[in-house]
Design a protein around this motif. Structure first.
Motif, PDB file in Angstrom:
ATOM      1  N   MET A 154     130.828  -1.573 -38.108  1.00  0.00           N
ATOM      2  CA  MET A 154     131.032  -2.568 -37.045  1.00  0.00           C
ATOM      3  C   MET A 154     132.496  -2.972 -37.017  1.00  0.00           C
ATOM      4  O   MET A 154     133.009  -3.585 -37.954  1.00  0.00           O
ATOM      5  CB  MET A 154     130.155  -3.799 -37.303  1.00  0.00           C
ATOM      6  CG  MET A 154     130.325  -4.892 -36.272  1.00  0.00           C
ATOM      7  SD  MET A 154     129.279  -6.346 -36.569  1.00  0.00           S
ATOM      8  CE  MET A 154     129.818  -6.856 -38.195  1.00  0.00           C
ATOM      9  N   ASN A 155     133.196  -2.602 -35.943  1.00  0.00           N
ATOM     10  CA  ASN A 155     134.606  -2.930 -35.824  1.00  0.00           C
ATOM     11  C   ASN A 155     134.848  -4.262 -35.139  1.00  0.00           C
ATOM     12  O   ASN A 155     135.932  -4.820 -35.213  1.00  0.00           O
ATOM     13  CB  ASN A 155     135.335  -1.823 -35.053  1.00  0.00           C
ATOM     14  CG  ASN A 155     135.281  -0.495 -35.790  1.00  0.00           C
ATOM     15  OD1 ASN A 155     135.405  -0.452 -37.009  1.00  0.00           O
ATOM     16  ND2 ASN A 155     135.085   0.594 -35.051  1.00  0.00           N
ATOM     17  N   ILE A 196     122.725  -4.032 -41.747  1.00  0.00           N
ATOM     18  CA  ILE A 196     122.477  -3.144 -40.605  1.00  0.00           C
ATOM     19  C   ILE A 196     123.707  -3.067 -39.705  1.00  0.00           C
ATOM     20  O   ILE A 196     124.093  -1.977 -39.246  1.00  0.00           O
ATOM     21  CB  ILE A 196     121.243  -3.623 -39.825  1.00  0.00           C
ATOM     22  CG1 ILE A 196     119.984  -3.479 -40.692  1.00  0.00           C
ATOM     23  CG2 ILE A 196     121.086  -2.850 -38.519  1.00  0.00           C
ATOM     24  CD1 ILE A 196     118.774  -4.202 -40.164  1.00  0.00           C
ATOM     25  N   LEU A 197     124.344  -4.198 -39.468  1.00  0.00           N
ATOM     26  CA  LEU A 197     125.532  -4.196 -38.620  1.00  0.00           C
ATOM     27  C   LEU A 197     126.671  -3.379 -39.221  1.00  0.00           C
ATOM     28  O   LEU A 197     127.495  -2.825 -38.492  1.00  0.00           O
ATOM     29  CB  LEU A 197     126.002  -5.636 -38.381  1.00  0.00           C
ATOM     30  CG  LEU A 197     125.152  -6.494 -37.436  1.00  0.00           C
ATOM     31  CD1 LEU A 197     125.674  -7.923 -37.403  1.00  0.00           C
ATOM     32  CD2 LEU A 197     125.146  -5.910 -36.036  1.00  0.00           C
ATOM     33  N   LYS A 198     126.708  -3.306 -40.535  1.00  0.00           N
ATOM     34  CA  LYS A 198     127.831  -2.659 -41.206  1.00  0.00           C
ATOM     35  C   LYS A 198     127.508  -1.257 -41.730  1.00  0.00           C
ATOM     36  O   LYS A 198     128.321  -0.668 -42.446  1.00  0.00           O
ATOM     37  CB  LYS A 198     128.310  -3.552 -42.364  1.00  0.00           C
ATOM     38  CG  LYS A 198     128.949  -4.852 -41.905  1.00  0.00           C
ATOM     39  CD  LYS A 198     129.365  -5.714 -43.082  1.00  0.00           C
ATOM     40  CE  LYS A 198     130.092  -6.967 -42.598  1.00  0.00           C
ATOM     41  NZ  LYS A 198     131.371  -6.671 -41.956  1.00  0.00           N
ATOM     42  N   LYS A 211     126.009   2.974 -38.263  1.00  0.00           N
ATOM     43  CA  LYS A 211     125.143   3.686 -37.327  1.00  0.00           C
ATOM     44  C   LYS A 211     125.049   2.928 -36.006  1.00  0.00           C
ATOM     45  O   LYS A 211     125.116   1.703 -35.983  1.00  0.00           O
ATOM     46  CB  LYS A 211     123.748   3.864 -37.932  1.00  0.00           C
ATOM     47  CG  LYS A 211     123.755   4.672 -39.223  1.00  0.00           C
ATOM     48  CD  LYS A 211     122.366   4.761 -39.817  1.00  0.00           C
ATOM     49  CE  LYS A 211     122.388   5.533 -41.136  1.00  0.00           C
ATOM     50  NZ  LYS A 211     121.044   5.591 -41.764  1.00  0.00           N
ATOM     51  N   ARG A 212     124.832   3.667 -34.924  1.00  0.00           N
ATOM     52  CA  ARG A 212     124.777   3.042 -33.600  1.00  0.00           C
ATOM     53  C   ARG A 212     123.456   2.325 -33.373  1.00  0.00           C
ATOM     54  O   ARG A 212     123.410   1.267 -32.746  1.00  0.00           O
ATOM     55  CB  ARG A 212     125.006   4.110 -32.531  1.00  0.00           C
ATOM     56  CG  ARG A 212     125.161   3.563 -31.120  1.00  0.00           C
ATOM     57  CD  ARG A 212     125.849   4.575 -30.237  1.00  0.00           C
ATOM     58  NE  ARG A 212     125.923   4.117 -28.865  1.00  0.00           N
ATOM     59  CZ  ARG A 212     125.129   4.538 -27.890  1.00  0.00           C
ATOM     60  NH1 ARG A 212     124.194   5.447 -28.159  1.00  0.00           N
ATOM     61  NH2 ARG A 212     125.259   4.077 -26.666  1.00  0.00           N
ATOM     62  N   HIS A 213     122.352   2.901 -33.799  1.00  0.00           N
ATOM     63  CA  HIS A 213     121.024   2.282 -33.758  1.00  0.00           C
ATOM     64  C   HIS A 213     120.532   1.979 -32.342  1.00  0.00           C
ATOM     65  O   HIS A 213     119.649   1.133 -32.177  1.00  0.00           O
ATOM     66  CB  HIS A 213     120.982   0.984 -34.574  1.00  0.00           C
ATOM     67  CG  HIS A 213     120.985   1.198 -36.054  1.00  0.00           C
ATOM     68  ND1 HIS A 213     120.019   1.949 -36.703  1.00  0.00           N
ATOM     69  CD2 HIS A 213     121.839   0.766 -37.019  1.00  0.00           C
ATOM     70  CE1 HIS A 213     120.279   1.951 -38.004  1.00  0.00           C
ATOM     71  NE2 HIS A 213     121.370   1.256 -38.225  1.00  0.00           N
ATOM     72  N   ASN A 214     121.064   2.630 -31.322  1.00  0.00           N
ATOM     73  CA  ASN A 214     120.616   2.312 -29.968  1.00  0.00           C
ATOM     74  C   ASN A 214     119.124   2.608 -29.805  1.00  0.00           C
ATOM     75  O   ASN A 214     118.677   3.737 -30.013  1.00  0.00           O
ATOM     76  CB  ASN A 214     121.416   3.113 -28.946  1.00  0.00           C
ATOM     77  CG  ASN A 214     121.125   2.678 -27.522  1.00  0.00           C
ATOM     78  OD1 ASN A 214     121.137   1.481 -27.221  1.00  0.00           O
ATOM     79  ND2 ASN A 214     120.868   3.626 -26.644  1.00  0.00           N
ATOM     80  N   GLY A 215     118.345   1.594 -29.451  1.00  0.00           N
ATOM     81  CA  GLY A 215     116.915   1.743 -29.249  1.00  0.00           C
ATOM     82  C   GLY A 215     116.076   1.578 -30.502  1.00  0.00           C
ATOM     83  O   GLY A 215     114.846   1.594 -30.426  1.00  0.00           O
TER      84      GLY A 215
END
Length: 240
Positions: free
Chosen positions: A1-2, A217-219, A222-226
């Motif tokens: 996460m940037n 999870i944020l860090k 991974k993109r985790h879209n969906g």
């Protein structure tokens, strides 16, 4: 996460407040969203008391049951925080968590849906222009698709299942339209807060544990879209 700037709704207590604290400790700029304007400064003061640098935190009034409030918050964010990179949709209401499904009235179901689903949708829409510009991420604090016998708050559960059911079609649109954002749901499991009268039990987590899951999870890169991610950090539902 940037992303450095993160908006958390419902940040004046419980999971939202602790997530704000941990993200600030990790070096992020935090915008706390609260329903009542008179709780803005006390929330900021509480975070400062926890050790957060006052320069790291600001606030915005946002009531998920008030469309005008959401529109105004969207304008405030666009004007004052054009670098917003993550929206954490944490705010919600519980409804009567003790009422069985057959005793829960349609107006009671509608009340939780109005806030937990439709309010979250409106907040997301209001923040979308800034998030698109910044290749941002939308995180919904949600629940599982399936029921459990040991904990069955009907109206609350229906609203969170509906939130999942909205998030994943949106994720499909994001992929199909190649939009520079992502959306995911995090179900932290049972968390002992005032929303459930600080329920205790073998399946209940502390707010510190729940916020820690969100940060991991944020860090994780991974993109985790969906994706809908469960209490142990594994994906419990995804877009196929």
């Amino acid at each position: 996460m940037n992303a450095k700037t993160i908006l958390i709704t419902g940040a004046n207590r419980g999971i939202g407040l602790e997530t704000a604290r941990q993200l600030a400790d990790a070096g992020h700029q935090i915008i706390v969203g609260v329903r009542n304007a008179d709780k803005l400064q006390p929330t900021i003061d509480q975070l400062v008391k926890f050790g957060v640098d006052a320069e790291q935190v600001s606030g915005v009034q946002i009531d998920l049951n008030d469309s005008a409030s959401i529109t105004a918050a969207g304008k405030t964010i666009a004007d004052q925080h054009p670098d917003l990179g993550v929206l954490i949709n944490n705010a919600g209401i519980s409804g009567d968590m003790q009422k069985p499904a057959l005793e829960t009235t349609i107006p009671e179901y509608q009340e939780t849906l109005n806030v937990n689903l439709f309010g979250t949708m409106r907040v997301t829409e209001a923040m979308l222009p800034v998030l698109l510009k910044n290749r941002g991420q939308i995180v919904n604090l949600t629940g599982p698709f399936s029921a459990t016998k040991w904990y069955n708050p009907a109206a609350y559960r229906v609203s969170k299942i509906a939130l999942n059911a909205w998030s994943q079609p949106l994720a499909v649109d994001i992929e199909n339209q190649k939009l520079p954002i992502s959306i995911l749901g995090i179900f932290p499991g049972g968390v002992s807060t005032d929303i459930n009268n600080h329920r205790q039990g073998p399946y209940m987590k502390t707010t510190e544990d729940a916020a820690g899951l969100i940060l991991r999870i944020l860090k994780d890169g991974k993109r985790h879209n969906g994706d809908i991610i469960g209490p142990d950090g594994t994906v419990i539902s995804k877009v196929e």
